[in-house]
Design an enzyme around this catalytic site. Structure first.
Site, PDB file in Angstrom:
ATOM      1  N   SER A 152      32.507  37.467  41.123  1.00 35.89           N
ATOM      2  CA  SER A 152      32.681  36.029  41.293  1.00 35.89           C
ATOM      3  C   SER A 152      33.813  35.650  42.256  1.00 35.89           C
ATOM      4  O   SER A 152      33.959  34.475  42.612  1.00 35.89           O
ATOM      5  CB  SER A 152      32.952  35.367  39.940  1.00 35.89           C
ATOM      6  N   SER A 209      34.089  41.405  39.201  1.00 36.74           N
ATOM      7  CA  SER A 209      34.261  40.227  40.061  1.00 36.74           C
ATOM      8  C   SER A 209      35.270  40.403  41.185  1.00 36.74           C
ATOM      9  O   SER A 209      35.278  39.621  42.128  1.00 36.74           O
ATOM     10  CB  SER A 209      34.658  39.018  39.205  1.00 36.74           C
ATOM     11  N   LYS A 227      41.894  32.485  44.221  1.00 33.69           N
ATOM     12  CA  LYS A 227      40.556  32.171  43.691  1.00 33.69           C
ATOM     13  C   LYS A 227      40.578  30.832  42.951  1.00 33.69           C
ATOM     14  O   LYS A 227      41.553  30.491  42.273  1.00 33.69           O
ATOM     15  CB  LYS A 227      40.128  33.300  42.746  1.00 33.69           C
TER      16      LYS A 227
END
Length: 547
Positions: free
Chosen positions: A194, A218, A119
């Site tokens: 996210s 997330s 990420k």
């Protein structure tokens, strides 16, 4: 005005350069794959991509599958998924050099030769961690985060970084730099956030193992929306830098893995919970993976609930829990109803107020000088407004959006030091009460709903309150995993016509619209355990997945 114009032009130039770097990354990936194919035309990439992680890892370690075959198979697939979903922000070109070094390694780690995706917000040396902010461009990390260092020592090869929403405070996946990421199952749907870039890449098959973070769901939203599995561990079971974030301790963030199946998550945790993790960060408790707990076949005593009485579940969410309950009972486990209390108070007073205890001042500072405030323009306007105006707006909006008053109040009124101390104490008391209720029922684990199916693009920004099913377990700091168990049927879609929500306000009506038109999309459940019991959580996830 001239200075402002020059400054904005400079920011747009940085965005343009970042997008060009993103395009060059994909071109470099294509060229690398093309070179490999020319040199090895007989390699069957499709068969490599079909292998589950445990089997792939075994073949890599015993030498029956060369690491470069696996690496370029996934680089090739990642290009395809990135073109379709816009999930990759950067190719880590040094991964090609690491691939050569890995082959010379004497001791083979558990993840030897496995390509992994990372990420955007997790630091990789020499690469930006933007969080979707223009100000973070051209500020490469000085060193790898702890979790990336451990991955490298275990033989894994981080090869791409993936997209996130601006600030990470969203369960969609869009920012001004890299744009919108799309769901690989249906391009009109959000991939979640996210860790949305990770969800899209792993869900589309472009990565066999991905790593994201979770402060309110997330990891779990992208996994549920893209039909894959994910584990949010207890906050400090794994470690990564929190310097980039701006919320306070009451809401605990965690880093965790995402994969197509539970056994892959378990293999990942075996690899990460090693001496390297404990020596690189002494704040991580030295708890190696407990194989005995994970491989146990003892019947479980499982708590469950179908709704939190705050966000009404979609028909498929409710059916997923009911069907899973029946299957678990048929398999010999004991299911016990668990009653949730005052979830609205927990979400607003503990989660939201805990994150914005300074009245949103830190939040505003992070966005200072940015060109776009993403979908949070209203929040910015409120944060800058005087308190009397916030009070007026709360009362005006109450008949239309019943949750607006606590949202405005808890987010944007400053807390005194005494109030923050009191908040910490309240959260601690709530955790003790929750665990006491858990132990009174003599539970091992808990089965819970997970928001789904995937919402349409743009809807997550309008439905911030729908994080109630996930954020509860960030406040409690419990390990929790997501496993897809069913898909939306025509009957579910028909029942959705009667969906009204618990408050029958604008938010409920919008959520009903967001659920519509989802036949065939996956819906997951959450599997929860007590703190530090990731192995038990994974064991329960495996049972759910198998059934």
């Amino acid at each position: 005005l001239l200075l402002r114009w020059r400054r904005r032009r400079g920011l747009w130039q940085k965005v343009k350069e970042a997008r060009q770097r993103q395009e060059r990354s994909l071109v470099r990936m294509e060229m690398a794959v093309q070179r490999f194919r020319e040199q090895h035309p007989s390699v069957n990439m499709v068969s490599i991509l079909s292998l589950p992680l445990p089997e792939l890892s075994k073949k890599l370690r015993d030498g029956s599958l060369p690491p470069e075959h696996v690496f370029y198979a996934y680089v090739s697939k990642a290009i395809q998924i990135a073109t379709e979903t816009n999930c990759i922000t950067e190719y880590l070109q040094e991964s090609e050099t690491q691939l050569q070094k890995v082959k010379l390694a004497g001791k083979l780690g558990l993840l030897y030769g496995v390509p992994v995706s990372i990420k955007d917000s997790i630091d990789c040396q020499g690469h930006d961690s933007t969080l979707g902010f223009i100000k973070n461009l051209n500020k490469p990390a000085a060193e790898d985060s702890v979790v990336v260092q451990v991955l490298r020592r275990q033989g894994a090869i981080p090869f791409v970084k993936t997209n996130v929403p601006q600030s990470l405070i969203s369960y969609d996946c869009k920012n001004l730099i890299f744009g919108q990421t799309f769901n690989p199952l249906l391009y009109t749907r959000s991939p979640g956030g996210s860790s949305g870039g990770e969800g899209a890449l792993v869900g589309g098959g472009g990565s066999i193992l991905g790593f994201g973070t979770d402060v309110g769901g997330s990891l779990r939203f992208p996994a549920a929306f893209c039909g894959i599995c994910a584990l949010k561990p207890t906050g400090n079971r794994l470690r990564y830098s929190m310097n980039a974030l701006f919320w306070s301790l009451p809401v605990v963030a965690a880093v965790g893995p995402m994969a197509k199946d539970v056994e892959s998550l378990a293999l990942c945790m075996r690899a990460l919970l090693c001496e390297d993790m404990f020596s690189l960060d002494s704040t991580v408790p030295p708890l190696p993976f407990n194989e005995e707990v994970y491989s146990s076949t003892q019947p479980l005593r499982i708590g469950y609930y179908e709704t939190d009485f705050f966000t009404m579940p979609s028909p498929t969410m409710r059916r997923a829990v009911r069907e899973m309950k029946q299957m678990l009972e048929d398999a010999g486990h004991t299911l016990v109803p668990f009653e949730l209390m005052n979830v609205d108070y927990v979400i607003f007073n503990f989660c939201v107020r805990g994150m914005f205890a300074d009245g949103g001042a830190s939040f505003l500072r992070k966005f200072k000088g940015e060109l776009e405030k993403s979908s949070m323009g209203l929040l910015f306007w409120l944060a800058k407004s005087p308190n009397w105006l916030k009070n007026v707006l709360s009362w005006i909006a109450k008949p239309f959006v019943s949750t607006s008053m606590p949202l405005i109040g808890f987010v944007f009124f400053f807390s005194t030091v005494d109030q923050v101390w009191s908040l910490h104490h309240e959260i601690e008391e709530f955790c003790h009460q929750f665990i006491a209720q858990w132990k009174k029922l003599n539970l091992d684990v808990m089965l819970c709903p997970m928001l789904g199916p995937a919402l349409g693009i743009g809807y997550p920004g309008k439905l911030s309150v729908a994080v109630s099913y996930t954020m509860l377990y960030n406040t409690l700091d419990f390990p929790v995993g997501v496993v897809p168990v069913t898909t939306v049927t025509d009957k579910d879609e028909e029942e959705l016509k009667d969906y009204q929500g618990y408050f029958r306000d604008w938010w409920d009506r919008t959520l009903a619209k967001a659920f519509h038109g989802s036949v065939g999309l996956p819906v997951a459940v959450q599997c929860v355990a007590l703190p530090w019991q990731e192995e038990l959580c994974l064991r329960f996830m495996k049972e759910v997945e198998t059934l």
